[in-house]
Design an enzyme around this catalytic site. Structure first.
Site, mmCIF file in Angstrom:
data_model
loop_
_atom_site.group_PDB
_atom_site.id
_atom_site.type_symbol
_atom_site.label_atom_id
_atom_site.label_comp_id
_atom_site.label_asym_id
_atom_site.label_seq_id
_atom_site.Cartn_x
_atom_site.Cartn_y
_atom_site.Cartn_z
ATOM 1 N N LYS A 32 -0.411 -1.197 5.940
ATOM 2 C CA LYS A 32 -1.167 -2.303 6.529
ATOM 3 C C LYS A 32 -0.730 -2.544 7.970
ATOM 4 C CE LYS A 32 -0.093 -6.558 5.674
ATOM 5 N NZ LYS A 32 0.145 -7.866 5.017
ATOM 6 N N ASP A 92 -5.312 -6.937 4.237
ATOM 7 C CA ASP A 92 -4.384 -8.033 3.964
ATOM 8 C C ASP A 92 -4.980 -8.874 2.833
ATOM 9 O OD1 ASP A 92 -6.422 -9.508 5.107
ATOM 10 O OD2 ASP A 92 -5.155 -10.520 6.581
#
Length: 276
Positions: free
Chosen positions: A170, A188
């Site tokens: 991420k 997220d």
């Protein structure tokens, strides 16, 4: 009907749920001694239905019109700053990270300076972001790894980024997309929640969700798609009590009705500014 299967290269999986930074691993590639390695299963993505592709892209176009200023809400001037503030953003708000940023980079403007930082001084600066001892450890190791293995420069390849302490998939996609302009999807908590509500994917695993959602959009749209969903998730489509009655994409949303549908009541739930 013939079904085409797309094989996706195995990559490290970073949980979308916020957590204190920890050292990441990556599979399938040889790295210098001391760099941890871990293999992950290969996701297989079936070619998506045409109607889903059309609906998904319509939603993204409307969100782009709704949020013309959508962008990364962490302040940064270069790739090193973005990498550091993204690590610091775990389990805190972007606003708190942005508040400590000027002091932090005035003291440590590059990887070399941060690698040589006094632990106590660094802890004091980033304390308002929470979990400051764990984050200090990550920043010191991260900076030292950049100096030792990449001459102090942030690498522009995902397979290199995810070998750095405190950096997972991420975080790597945030840096690649916003500092280097390299397409990537940032899964997220907001992105994952909205992708499931919109019916883009049913996956709760971030890497599988990333690949399934990515199959619905051109690569060139991935970075802005991430911003659009994250902005909408922070402002309207909240985890609890989403403002369905004030949602610009309500007519295309399978989850419409999870929150108040009355426009007046829903309007009171809309935030004018994002909150991580």
């Amino acid at each position: 009907m013939q079904v085409t299967l797309w094989r996706i290269r195995p990559c490290h999986v970073e949980r979308a749920t916020p957590r204190a930074p920890s050292e990441a691993t990556v599979g399938g590639t040889a790295y210098p001694a001391g760099v941890p390695r871990k293999s992950t299963p290969q996701p297989v993505v079936t070619k998506p239905d045409t109607s889903l592709v059309r609906r998904a892209r319509k939603i993204d176009r409307v969100l782009a019109e709704t949020y013309p200023d959508a962008r990364c809400e962490l302040d940064f001037d270069n790739a090193f700053e973005l990498l550091v503030v993204t690590v610091l953003s775990a389990q805190t708000t972007d606003k708190r990270v942005n508040a400590v940023r000027p002091t932090l980079f005035a003291a440590y403007p590059d990887a070399q300076a941060m690698a040589a930082a006094e632990r106590e001084k660094l802890e004091q600066i980033i304390q308002p972001t929470g979990f400051f001892r764990a984050k200090t450890e990550s920043l010191l190791k991260l900076s030292q790894a950049l100096v030792e293995r990449f001459d102090g420069e942030v690498p522009a390849r995902l397979e290199d980024l995810v070998t750095l302490p405190g950096v997972g998939r991420k975080t790597a996609n945030v840096v690649l997309g916003n500092a280097f302009g390299i397409p990537g999807i940032t899964v997220d908590t907001h992105f994952g929640r909205l992708a499931r509500r919109f019916g883009f994917t049913e996956e709760t695993d971030p890497v599988k969700a990333e690949h399934e959602v990515g199959a619905l959009f051109p690569r060139k749209d991935w970075v802005m798609l991430s911003h659009h969903l994250i902005w909408h998730g922070r402002r309207v489509c909240h985890a609890r009590n989403p403002a369905c009655g004030a949602c610009p994409v309500a007519r295309w949303c399978p989850a419409y009705g999870e929150g108040p549908t009355d426009p007046v009541k829903a309007a009171t739930l809309v935030r004018t500014e994002g909150r991580a």
